[in-house]
Design an enzyme around this catalytic site. Structure first.
Site, PDB file in Angstrom:
ATOM      1  N   CYS A 281     -18.459  -2.672 -17.148  1.00 55.03           N
ATOM      2  CA  CYS A 281     -18.611  -2.364 -15.726  1.00 55.03           C
ATOM      3  C   CYS A 281     -19.669  -3.260 -15.085  1.00 55.03           C
ATOM      4  O   CYS A 281     -20.809  -3.334 -15.562  1.00 55.03           O
ATOM      5  CB  CYS A 281     -18.993  -0.900 -15.550  1.00 55.03           C
TER       6      CYS A 281
ATOM      7  N   GLU B 206       0.820  -1.206   0.000  1.00 56.30           N
ATOM      8  CA  GLU B 206       0.000   0.000   0.000  1.00 56.30           C
ATOM      9  C   GLU B 206       0.854   1.257   0.000  1.00 56.30           C
ATOM     10  O   GLU B 206       0.518   2.251  -0.651  1.00 56.30           O
ATOM     11  CB  GLU B 206      -0.944  -0.001   1.206  1.00 56.30           C
TER      12      GLU B 206
END
Length: 576
Positions: A287, A121
């Site tokens: 999507c 991260e």
């Protein structure tokens, strides 16, 4: 009637409902939402959490929250459940195979799992996935545990981080590892709140990502990709970096996160923004949540209005609040742009341009004691820009060439003793843009020949060979500076020495590499990929660059011309 026309007609019928019927439902929900917000406000004033530290609401912002239409929210559990199910099903089928995901799935020790997520991260902040993969793999091979990282030196950390940018991230990561080992018994905090509270450099997003992925805490996260997805799904056109919009996005993320699979859900939302709901060319047809996307519905609505050639303002209500009052809608100063489609959401505030600074830097070279050449590097301070990294001796810009040379020579002599001023040559310039600074380096060179090599230097300086320089903890800007210097030496041009290997590691004689590039890229693109052209962030200018193309560029130009033979023998002879 085609399916699209039928669907648009149904949508038009819905939008033609009387204003009162639509608005009354919105008003009831807005009143309920306002009561919930007042209740949450009283609770937050009684027990402020560590997660919300620094985000205290101003009185006028609390009033503004009453001016948010339920149109921008998820109204019921059915919508939320459908969103979760569709997104996770898509993620299970389409997620990319990334090394940090494999580690998080395979690691049974919770502290090592959290550490692996933490490293990924931090590296992924402001950095593309493709760039991070090799850095992450190398980092985890060198320091597979918190204890390994805690025992490393800052020099080692900077050396491995070199080229990744935003160098303070690596330093804070090591500081956090040392705190876990020395103060927390080697155990990572288990919740987003304690991660943010106890670990240096861990903000709200990073804390939520670690807690959800490594420990299964049902906490939402918002990064740039998630913010874009949420803004489009709920037609939020206001600036997502504003306090009001940011708070609303975090609320939506928390509402949506799947309590059974929080880590997967958060990664799925980020994956959707990175691969499908992209900033400029979203792939709406791919999507998984397009049926719930208000931005997509707005596009269809505008297409319907255009197809009916309606004039004036039709009786269609998009948001329960009057135009200009909703704090989440597109700002009145930036109305809907038909050419943008869903990219209308969100509208970002214009960035403040980076401030411009200039400095002069010099590559000082001397013959090595065992042959070859050495160059002088000095270490930057342990705080501020590029803290702890190594660079060529540098001084701030002076208004005149004479003053510039004098200041630079004094700086060089501070590290290396008396030097011949007449050999100091101006070679060109490098422009490199950091996150908030556009820095122009005036590049000088000074080669010490025919004199005894300097063997001792003060603390904070050292002599390195060229091979050592390329593996040292130096910034990308300094590597660009060194290319300019190399380009002015006999037999080289723009950083390419007479060597069978390019700086980026592609061998001249590797015909397959050139063929692969030729099949996918133009000559200019291939040149940039092979390191023969400067990037947007770092431009190199030197007298050599204004002459005829250097050897490497000539080889590429010849390769990409279809009428010129590209057999291996011709390429080899050109490279030699």
């Amino acid at each position: 009637m085609t399916p699209l026309v039928s669907r648009l007609s149904r949508l038009w019928a819905i939008m033609r409902k009387p204003r009162a019927a639509v608005g009354s439902g919105h008003r009831r929900q807005a009143a309920s939402q306002e009561r919930r917000q007042k209740h949450a406000k009283s609770n937050s004033q009684a027990k402020p959490s560590a997660c919300d530290a620094g985000l205290a609401r101003q009185p006028e912002e609390v009033v503004l929250q009453a001016s948010v239409s339920p149109y921008h929210l998820f109204r019921d559990i059915a919508e939320v459940t459908a969103f979760r199910r569709s997104l996770l099903s898509w993620y299970d089928q389409e997620k990319r195979d990334l090394p940090w995901r494999r580690r998080a799935e395979d690691e049974v020790d919770p502290d090592r799992r959290a550490y692996a997520v933490w490293v990924s991260e931090v590296m992924l902040q402001q950095t593309q996935v493709a760039t991070v993969i090799n850095y992450y793999t190398g980092w985890m091979q060198k320091w597979p545990t918190l204890q390994d990282l805690a025992s490393a030196s800052l020099e080692e950390v900077n050396q491995l981080w070199a080229g990744l940018g935003y160098y303070s991230r690596g330093r804070r990561l090591q500081e956090g590892a040392r705190k876990v080992v020395e103060e927390l018994g080697g155990h990572m905090p288990r919740t987003a709140e304690t991660l943010q509270q106890l670990l240096p450099g861990v903000g709200r997003y990073t804390a939520g990502a670690i807690a959800s992925i490594a420990f299964g805490q049902a906490t939402g996260v918002v990064d740039g990709n998630v913010a874009r997805v949420l803004c489009r799904v709920r037609a939020i056109g206001a600036d997502p970096s504003s306090t009001l919009v940011s708070q609303r996005l975090w609320g939506l993320a928390q509402q949506l996160v799947d309590p059974a699979r929080p880590g997967d859900f958060n990664q799925a939302a980020m994956e959707l923004g990175a691969t499908v709901c992209t900033p400029q060319r979203p792939l709406c047809s791919q999507c998984p949540v397009q049926s719930l996307c208000r931005a997509r519905q707005r596009v269809e609505r505008e297409q319907l209005l255009a197809s009916r050639s309606l004039s004036g303002n039709p009786d269609v209500e998009e948001c329960a609040l009057n135009t200009g009052q909703c704090q989440l809608c597109l700002p009145a100063s930036e109305p809907w742009d038909q050419t943008l489609g869903v990219v209308n959401f969100p509208r970002k505030a214009s960035r403040k341009p980076p401030r411009e600074e200039s400095s002069a830097t010099c590559v000082l070279e001397q013959p090595g004691a065992l042959g070859g050449a050495q160059i002088l590097l000095v270490q930057r301070p342990n705080s501020g820009l590029l803290a702890g990294l190594w660079e060529f001796p540098s001084v701030t810009w002076e208004p005149s060439e004479q003053l510039q040379r004098k200041a630079l020579l004094q700086e060089l002599q501070r590290w290396a003793g008396p030097l011949p001023a007449t050999r100091l040559r101006h070679l060109g310039e490098v422009v490199h843009t950091f996150s908030h600074i556009k820095l122009t380096y005036q590049v000088y060179g000074l080669a010490l020949e025919g004199q005894t090599p300097v063997t001792t230097v003060p603390a904070g300086a050292r002599w390195l060979t060229q091979e050592e320089f390329h593996t040292a903890a130096v910034s990308t800007a300094m590597k660009k500076v060194f290319r300019v210097y190399q380009g002015q030496q006999p037999g080289t041009c723009k950083g390419l020495a007479l060597s069978p290997r390019l700086e980026c590691g592609v061998q001249w004689r590797n015909l397959g590499s050139l063929q692969a590039l030729g099949s996918r890229h133009s000559p200019a693109s291939a040149s940039r990929l092979l390191g023969l052209q400067g990037s947007k962030r770092s431009q190199v200018s030197s007298p050599c660059s204004r002459k005829k193309p250097c050897m490497g560029q000539q080889v590429l130009d010849n390769f990409f011309r279809p009428h010129i033979s590209t057999d291996a023998s011709n390429l080899n002879s050109a490279a030699q």
